[in-house]
Design a protein around this motif. Structure first.
Motif, PDB file in Angstrom:
ATOM      1  N   UNK A   1      49.063  36.508  42.662  1.00 32.31           N
ATOM      2  CA  UNK A   1      48.371  36.936  43.877  1.00 32.31           C
ATOM      3  C   UNK A   1      46.767  36.403  43.779  1.00 32.31           C
ATOM      4  N   UNK A   2      46.604  35.656  44.997  1.00 30.48           N
ATOM      5  CA  UNK A   2      45.268  34.947  44.894  1.00 30.48           C
ATOM      6  C   UNK A   2      44.093  35.724  45.412  1.00 30.48           C
ATOM      7  N   UNK A   3      44.432  37.051  45.894  1.00 28.67           N
ATOM      8  CA  UNK A   3      43.491  37.924  46.607  1.00 28.67           C
ATOM      9  C   UNK A   3      43.421  39.252  45.954  1.00 28.67           C
ATOM     10  N   UNK A   4      44.063  39.394  44.907  1.00 27.15           N
ATOM     11  CA  UNK A   4      44.184  40.736  44.160  1.00 27.15           C
ATOM     12  C   UNK A   4      44.871  41.877  45.077  1.00 27.15           C
ATOM     13  N   UNK A   5      45.800  41.689  45.817  1.00 22.17           N
ATOM     14  CA  UNK A   5      46.484  42.534  46.548  1.00 22.17           C
ATOM     15  C   UNK A   5      47.314  43.206  45.513  1.00 22.17           C
ATOM     16  N   UNK A   6      47.875  42.470  44.556  1.00 22.04           N
ATOM     17  CA  UNK A   6      48.803  43.067  43.471  1.00 22.04           C
ATOM     18  C   UNK A   6      47.869  43.145  42.210  1.00 22.04           C
ATOM     19  N   UNK A   7      48.005  44.295  41.708  1.00 18.57           N
ATOM     20  CA  UNK A   7      47.162  44.828  40.489  1.00 18.57           C
ATOM     21  C   UNK A   7      48.047  45.519  39.606  1.00 18.57           C
ATOM     22  N   UNK A   8      47.875  45.564  38.460  1.00 16.16           N
ATOM     23  CA  UNK A   8      48.402  46.352  37.351  1.00 16.16           C
ATOM     24  C   UNK A   8      48.018  47.596  37.309  1.00 16.16           C
ATOM     25  N   UNK A   9      48.979  48.756  37.559  1.00  8.41           N
ATOM     26  CA  UNK A   9      48.621  50.179  37.259  1.00  8.41           C
ATOM     27  C   UNK A   9      47.969  50.081  35.871  1.00  8.41           C
ATOM     28  N   UNK A  10      48.512  49.405  34.761  1.00 14.83           N
ATOM     29  CA  UNK A  10      47.896  49.705  33.327  1.00 14.83           C
ATOM     30  C   UNK A  10      46.485  49.304  33.362  1.00 14.83           C
ATOM     31  N   UNK A  11      45.929  48.459  34.219  1.00 12.81           N
ATOM     32  CA  UNK A  11      44.679  47.948  34.179  1.00 12.81           C
ATOM     33  C   UNK A  11      43.664  48.254  35.256  1.00 12.81           C
ATOM     34  N   UNK A  12      44.318  48.709  36.243  1.00  6.79           N
ATOM     35  CA  UNK A  12      43.503  48.885  37.356  1.00  6.79           C
ATOM     36  C   UNK A  12      42.376  50.063  36.947  1.00  6.79           C
ATOM     37  N   UNK A  13      41.171  49.569  37.431  1.00  6.93           N
ATOM     38  CA  UNK A  13      40.080  50.452  37.257  1.00  6.93           C
ATOM     39  C   UNK A  13      39.429  50.644  35.787  1.00  6.93           C
ATOM     40  N   UNK A  14      40.208  49.892  34.765  1.00  4.52           N
ATOM     41  CA  UNK A  14      39.779  50.077  33.380  1.00  4.52           C
ATOM     42  C   UNK A  14      38.577  49.514  33.215  1.00  4.52           C
ATOM     43  N   UNK A  15      38.252  48.251  33.559  1.00 10.12           N
ATOM     44  CA  UNK A  15      36.978  47.406  33.083  1.00 10.12           C
ATOM     45  C   UNK A  15      36.359  46.743  34.305  1.00 10.12           C
ATOM     46  N   UNK A  16      35.153  46.263  34.253  1.00 10.55           N
ATOM     47  CA  UNK A  16      34.778  45.394  35.146  1.00 10.55           C
ATOM     48  C   UNK A  16      34.693  44.029  34.387  1.00 10.55           C
ATOM     49  N   UNK A  17      34.636  42.810  35.133  1.00 10.88           N
ATOM     50  CA  UNK A  17      34.458  41.562  34.509  1.00 10.88           C
ATOM     51  C   UNK A  17      33.550  41.373  33.249  1.00 10.88           C
ATOM     52  N   UNK A  18      32.283  41.916  33.658  1.00 10.40           N
ATOM     53  CA  UNK A  18      31.199  41.872  32.649  1.00 10.40           C
ATOM     54  C   UNK A  18      31.457  42.762  31.215  1.00 10.40           C
ATOM     55  N   UNK A  19      32.678  43.538  31.243  1.00  9.50           N
ATOM     56  CA  UNK A  19      32.762  44.563  30.185  1.00  9.50           C
ATOM     57  C   UNK A  19      33.753  43.785  29.210  1.00  9.50           C
TER      58      UNK A  19
END
Length: 678
Positions: free
Chosen positions: A62-80
């Motif tokens: 997915x090129x726009x982030x419309x599809x995300x994994x429930x196991x990772x969703x809202x778990x971290x920010x890119x700088x974390x």
């Protein structure tokens, strides 16, 4: 969109990439673009959840982030986060992965593109199986029988004392291990304890000469050879369950290259629909079928294997993808097809264990040392001559423990009570052992019987190498911290060997790898830099000439022992009306689903697969609860009627938490089915 994948439709740009993956790559055809115009949206045609073995790949596409994994969703920010490349060792595919690490724990697993190995895809087992790394059942430190936690020094001392007491009456079975770990275990058994009894196979397998013949670089196929092959034969295995990425690779060859695929298995496979020829044989007569296939290829014999032979005949390049249990035939098939003279042709094994090839080449065999060299000889007083220092295989070890011939056992990364045929026989054998040393990642039935339990690292924590079934050495790199008081496995084995009075000379992972490459002639000179991020096939290096020559005749295959007429399939009537029992390992069976909350909904319940005719004959319907067994031993299962299952046979799943087929496997070849409670 599925229990594992969320969709934010307001982000979706209708690029069709996820739908194309479903329809053109995985070919499950569940995703579609529904409605028309400004009402279009991605979904399944009947609004059911999208559940498939590879569907997690759409989050990468997915090129726009419309599809995300429930196991990772809202778990971290890119700088974390940090990303760490490694190799998944949950199956023989050994896909290249990148771990997303936050606070020294794995939070996500994504594919790391390696066209020679995985084509950039990853199955959902490898993608979502990481939460078991922190499961409550994880063994996080050494302990004694009864769960008593002890320090490392005491645990190693007690383990060494028990092994020393038995000496040559000791044995080891290795499973989930790196090349270095397997190499060190066999050194402990052979050099520190003076015992030849070491194996890395679930059941009896090929002898040393056969393994050497099949390792010949001239008939060894690469995974990428499948892409351009004129014909592919899948025999004795279902890649979807045993090595999932190969399933996608074969589908790609059919779709892009027009490759002719022939399938010969006892149980229906996911590749049957795209195959040009499909042959079924009974689980109890695989040897007979392979005899007839060789006859059909050699002299145009007309039999049930003829359609498979016709699909292969005339092909300029042929790749044979074969299961471990039919290995005795592969050299003969390679000869009759002339694979050594055809570019892009060869054999590609799908073994039962993830690093089976690496462990064999590291010396974890009863009749071969590191590099598949001949075992040492020992003086036998009764004969007054030297005899080969050949040990017992896994089944022989079990029998010798039960009889008292062997007294101690090391189990490294294996759980015989769940994963080996003959569960009750293994219970008796382990109970009879004077001393049982178990290296395990998780608590299980076997650890409860152990005198000493040592913790194992996961593939996200381990440092070492593994060998892909095509002969490619790959590096498993430590990415996450080890929970509790877990130590590197190579260090524990080196300390245990020292406590037994034997110095391996290993003081770090690099020295362990150096010792391995020095002991295996065809690994000679391989460096960590040469392995790099993509791995290196030892067959492509000049040192491949270090592969030893077969010392015997390669063993006697059933084709040499019986004719096609003698190999006719047994009929149900000859077995008293029972059904021939076949077993298989489901993709989702075991700790991968039981200890991973996101995957728990995929845990398979025991089911018995039978044909329509047999269901009518037995008076059972789809979904009925039945008992499957013979001679007082049975397992409970639910009936699943399948049109492509041959008459006279049935199939159960190995390794289930309840109703494990291994309770029956290794026992009767035929079983009876009756409704539960009758």
């Amino acid at each position: 969109l599925s229990p594992l994948v969320a969709i934010d439709r307001e982000r979706c740009i209708l690029c069709y990439r996820c739908v194309r993956f479903s329809q053109e790559v995985a070919e499950d055809e569940q995703l579609q673009l529904l409605e028309r115009g400004d009402r279009s949206f991605v979904g399944t045609f009947d609004d059911r959840p999208y559940v498939a073995p590879f569907h997690g790949n759409i989050t990468d596409l997915c090129p726009v982030g419309a599809l995300t994994s429930y196991t990772y969703r809202f778990r971290a920010r890119p700088w974390d986060i940090e990303n760490s490349g490694s190799v998944c060792t949950l199956c023989p595919s050994q896909c290249n992965v990148s771990f997303t690490i936050r606070d020294e724990e794995v939070k996500r697993v994504v594919a790391r593109d390696n066209p020679d190995v995985d084509d950039g895809w990853l199955c959902d087992r490898g993608r979502y199986g990481f939460e078991m790394f922190t499961a409550e059942q994880r063994v996080t430190g050494p302990r004694l029988r009864g769960g008593v936690e002890v320090g490392w020094a005491e645990a190693i001392e007690k383990a060494a004392a028990g092994l020393n007491a038995a000496g040559a009456a000791s044995a080891a079975i290795i499973g989930d291990a790196s090349n270095e770990e397997g190499y060190l275990v066999q050194r402990i058994v052979r050099e520190a304890l003076g015992s030849p009894h070491v194996d890395s196979r679930v059941t009896r397998g090929l002898d040393r000469d056969q393994i050497i013949r099949l390792a010949d670089p001239a008939i060894s196929a690469r995974v990428r050879d499948i892409d351009s092959a004129d014909a592919v034969l899948v025999i004795g295995t279902d890649p979807l369950h045993s090595s999932p990425i190969l399933d996608l690779r074969i589908r790609k060859a059919i779709r892009r290259n027009g490759t002719r695929v022939a399938v010969a298995t006892d149980r229906p496979t996911a590749l049957d629909g795209g195959a040009e020829a499909v042959a079924r044989y009974s689980p109890v007569e695989a040897d007979g079928f392979l005899t007839r296939l060789v006859d059909a290829l050699r002299d145009d014999s007309d039999n049930d294997a003829t359609p498979v032979a016709e699909a292969l005949r005339g092909a300029e390049s042929v790749v044979i993808v074969w299961g471990e249990q039919v290995g005795a035939w592969m050299h003969e098939l390679a000869d009759v097809l002339g694979l050594a003279e055809k570019d892009g042709s060869g054999l590609l094994e799908v073994p039962e264990l993830a690093n089976a090839r690496g462990l064999r080449e590291a010396g974890c065999l009863p009749d071969a040392g590191p590099g598949l060299i001949e075992p040492k000889t020992a003086f036998v007083p009764s004969t007054g001559a030297n005899a080969a220092f050949v040990g017992k295989d896994s089944e022989g070890i079990r029998e010798a423990l039960d009889s008292g011939e062997l007294r101690t056992l090391i189990l490294f990364g294996v759980d015989p009570l769940r994963d080996f045929p003959g569960t009750e026989a293994w219970k008796r054998a382990l109970a009879a052992a004077d001393h049982l040393v178990v290296f395990s990642t998780f608590e299980n039935q076997t650890t409860t019987m152990a005198d000493i339990v040592f913790p194992l690292e996961t593939h996200a924590e381990k440092d070492g190498t593994v060998t892909h079934p095509e002969g490619r050495l790959q590096r498993v790199r430590p990415s996450a911290s080890r929970p509790g008081d877990i130590r590197p496995n190579w260090g524990v084995l080196a300390e245990l060997s020292l406590a037994l009075g034997h110095d391996t000379g290993v003081s770090s992972q690099p020295t362990a790898f150096a010792a391995l490459t020095e002991a295996v002639p065809f690994y000679a000179g391989i460096s960590d830099a040469e392995i790099g991020g993509r791995g290196v096939r030892w067959q492509d290096r000049p040192e491949a000439k270090g592969l030893p020559k077969p010392g015997g005749d390669g063993g006697t295959t059933p084709a040499q022992a019986q004719s096609s007429a003698e190999a006719a399939p047994p009929s149900p009537s000859s077995s008293g009306g029972g059904l021939a029992l076949g077993t298989y390992r489901d993709l989702w069976v075991g700790p991968i689903t039981e200890l991973n909350p996101p995957l728990r909904f995929l845990e398979p319940r025991q089911r018995v697969e039978i044909s329509v005719a047999d269901a009518e004959r037995l008076g059972v319907k789809h979904g009925d609860e039945v008992r499957v067994g013979e001679n007082g031993t049975s397992v409970r299962a639910r009936v699943e009627i399948r049109g492509r299952v041959a008459d006279g046979v049935c199939f159960l799943i190995e390794g289930t938490a309840e109703g494990n087929a291994n309770l029956l496997n290794g026992g009767p070849a035929y079983v009876d089915i009756e409704k539960a409670g009758t």
